[in-house]
Design a protein around this motif. Structure first.
Motif, PDB file in Angstrom:
ATOM      1  N   MET A 260       0.967  -1.013   0.019  1.00 13.98           N
ATOM      2  CA  MET A 260       0.023  -0.133   0.250  1.00 13.98           C
ATOM      3  C   MET A 260       0.852   1.129   0.270  1.00 13.98           C
ATOM      4  O   MET A 260       0.206   2.278   0.186  1.00 13.98           O
TER       5      MET A 260
ATOM      6  N   ARG B  58      -0.265   4.447  -1.652  1.00  6.67           N
ATOM      7  CA  ARG B  58      -1.414   5.093  -1.374  1.00  6.67           C
ATOM      8  C   ARG B  58      -1.297   6.220   0.039  1.00  6.67           C
ATOM      9  O   ARG B  58      -0.512   5.818   0.888  1.00  6.67           O
TER      10      ARG B  58
ATOM     11  N   ALA C   4      -2.617   8.143   3.596  1.00  9.85           N
ATOM     12  CA  ALA C   4      -3.831   7.855   4.666  1.00  9.85           C
ATOM     13  C   ALA C   4      -3.258   8.813   5.736  1.00  9.85           C
ATOM     14  O   ALA C   4      -2.299   9.449   6.066  1.00  9.85           O
TER      15      ALA C   4
ATOM     16  N   ASN D  15      -4.954   7.010  11.278  1.00 10.22           N
ATOM     17  CA  ASN D  15      -5.418   5.746  10.854  1.00 10.22           C
ATOM     18  C   ASN D  15      -4.464   4.958  10.598  1.00 10.22           C
ATOM     19  O   ASN D  15      -4.635   3.565  10.774  1.00 10.22           O
ATOM     20  N   LEU D  16      -3.291   5.002   9.997  1.00  9.97           N
ATOM     21  CA  LEU D  16      -2.381   4.242   9.597  1.00  9.97           C
ATOM     22  C   LEU D  16      -1.607   3.547  10.803  1.00  9.97           C
ATOM     23  O   LEU D  16      -1.271   2.465  10.842  1.00  9.97           O
TER      24      LEU D  16
ATOM     25  N   ARG E 107      -6.965   0.025  12.611  1.00  6.40           N
ATOM     26  CA  ARG E 107      -7.675   0.193  11.460  1.00  6.40           C
ATOM     27  C   ARG E 107      -6.452   0.163  10.119  1.00  6.40           C
ATOM     28  O   ARG E 107      -6.658  -0.466   9.280  1.00  6.40           O
ATOM     29  N   GLY E 108      -5.316   0.886  10.563  1.00  7.06           N
ATOM     30  CA  GLY E 108      -4.095   0.929   9.650  1.00  7.06           C
ATOM     31  C   GLY E 108      -3.576  -0.478   9.345  1.00  7.06           C
ATOM     32  O   GLY E 108      -3.378  -0.878   8.165  1.00  7.06           O
TER      33      GLY E 108
ATOM     34  N   TRP F  30      -5.849  -2.260   6.892  1.00  4.68           N
ATOM     35  CA  TRP F  30      -5.456  -1.729   5.663  1.00  4.68           C
ATOM     36  C   TRP F  30      -4.412  -2.381   4.971  1.00  4.68           C
ATOM     37  O   TRP F  30      -4.153  -2.807   4.023  1.00  4.68           O
ATOM     38  N   LEU F  31      -3.157  -2.161   5.825  1.00  3.24           N
ATOM     39  CA  LEU F  31      -1.644  -2.416   5.505  1.00  3.24           C
ATOM     40  C   LEU F  31      -1.788  -3.985   5.211  1.00  3.24           C
ATOM     41  O   LEU F  31      -0.987  -4.236   4.341  1.00  3.24           O
TER      42      LEU F  31
ATOM     43  N   GLN G 214      -3.563  -5.982   3.588  1.00  2.00           N
ATOM     44  CA  GLN G 214      -3.825  -6.311   2.311  1.00  2.00           C
ATOM     45  C   GLN G 214      -2.847  -6.614   1.403  1.00  2.00           C
ATOM     46  O   GLN G 214      -1.809  -5.446   1.166  1.00  2.00           O
TER      47      GLN G 214
ATOM     48  N   PRO H  96      -6.040 -10.295   3.788  1.00  2.00           N
ATOM     49  CA  PRO H  96      -6.270  -9.101   5.009  1.00  2.00           C
ATOM     50  C   PRO H  96      -6.472  -9.539   6.202  1.00  2.00           C
ATOM     51  O   PRO H  96      -7.426 -10.524   6.228  1.00  2.00           O
TER      52      PRO H  96
END
Length: 177
Positions: A30, A33, A35, A39-40, A44-45, A48-49, A51, A65
């Motif tokens: 990622m 991208r 963020a 969040n990162l 939550r991050g 996302w990371l 993935q 994920p």
């Protein structure tokens, strides 16, 4: 906070580095991208990371994920040194360490308390990771990153405590009218 008092600007906002727009650490799927830092460098991050990360054979976590249901297992794997978990958390910790280093070198802050349920669940290995990254990303002025970075207290929601303090000050000011 300076001298135990929250510092706010002319618009009534305090310092909130969590709204910086950043990219994850290098080499992440990622990585191109952006963020918000808050969040990162959070649970939550991490979701996302995670993935796009391929899990090496023998690690405890499944490929793909990380789901919210897996977050406790993920924190356990991180604390145990699981390679995938270390990579994912490191990708989120990298921009946080750069921001902490900039605050230290730019304005001289010397104490950082890392809060949030996910950071506390990751525990001492996460704090140690941030210490190492801050040392690597800042000029050595003799600062003691071991002493400067701490995790918030267990069972304490510092974010809500800060909001309560800020809100009570506004409430008391309103009563003076």
């Amino acid at each position: 906070f300076l001298g135990g008092e929250p510092q706010i600007g002319a618009q009534g906002f305090g310092g909130e580095i969590g709204h910086l727009r950043v990219r994850p650490g290098p080499g992440t799927p990622m990585g191109q991208r952006t963020a918000e830092l808050g969040n990162l460098a959070s649970g939550r991050g991490t979701l996302w990371l995670s993935q796009g990360w391929e899990q090496p054979r023998g690690d405890e976590l499944a490929q793909g994920p990380i789901t919210p249901e897996e977050s406790e297992a993920f924190a356990t794997a991180f604390r145990a040194g699981d390679s995938r978990a270390l990579q994912v958390v490191g990708a989120g910790a990298e921009p946080l360490a750069v921001a902490l280093g900039a605050l230290h070198l730019g304005i001289g802050l010397q104490r950082f308390i890392i809060v949030g349920g996910f950071a506390k669940a990751l525990g001492e290995p996460y704090r140690s990771l941030l210490v190492r990254l801050c040392r690597e990303r800042t000029w050595d002025l003799g600062q003691d990153w071991e002493r400067m970075i701490a995790l918030g207290a267990e069972g304490c929601d510092e974010g809500l405590s800060g909001a309560l303090h800020f809100g009570s000050q506004r409430f008391m000011a309103a009563l003076e009218c």
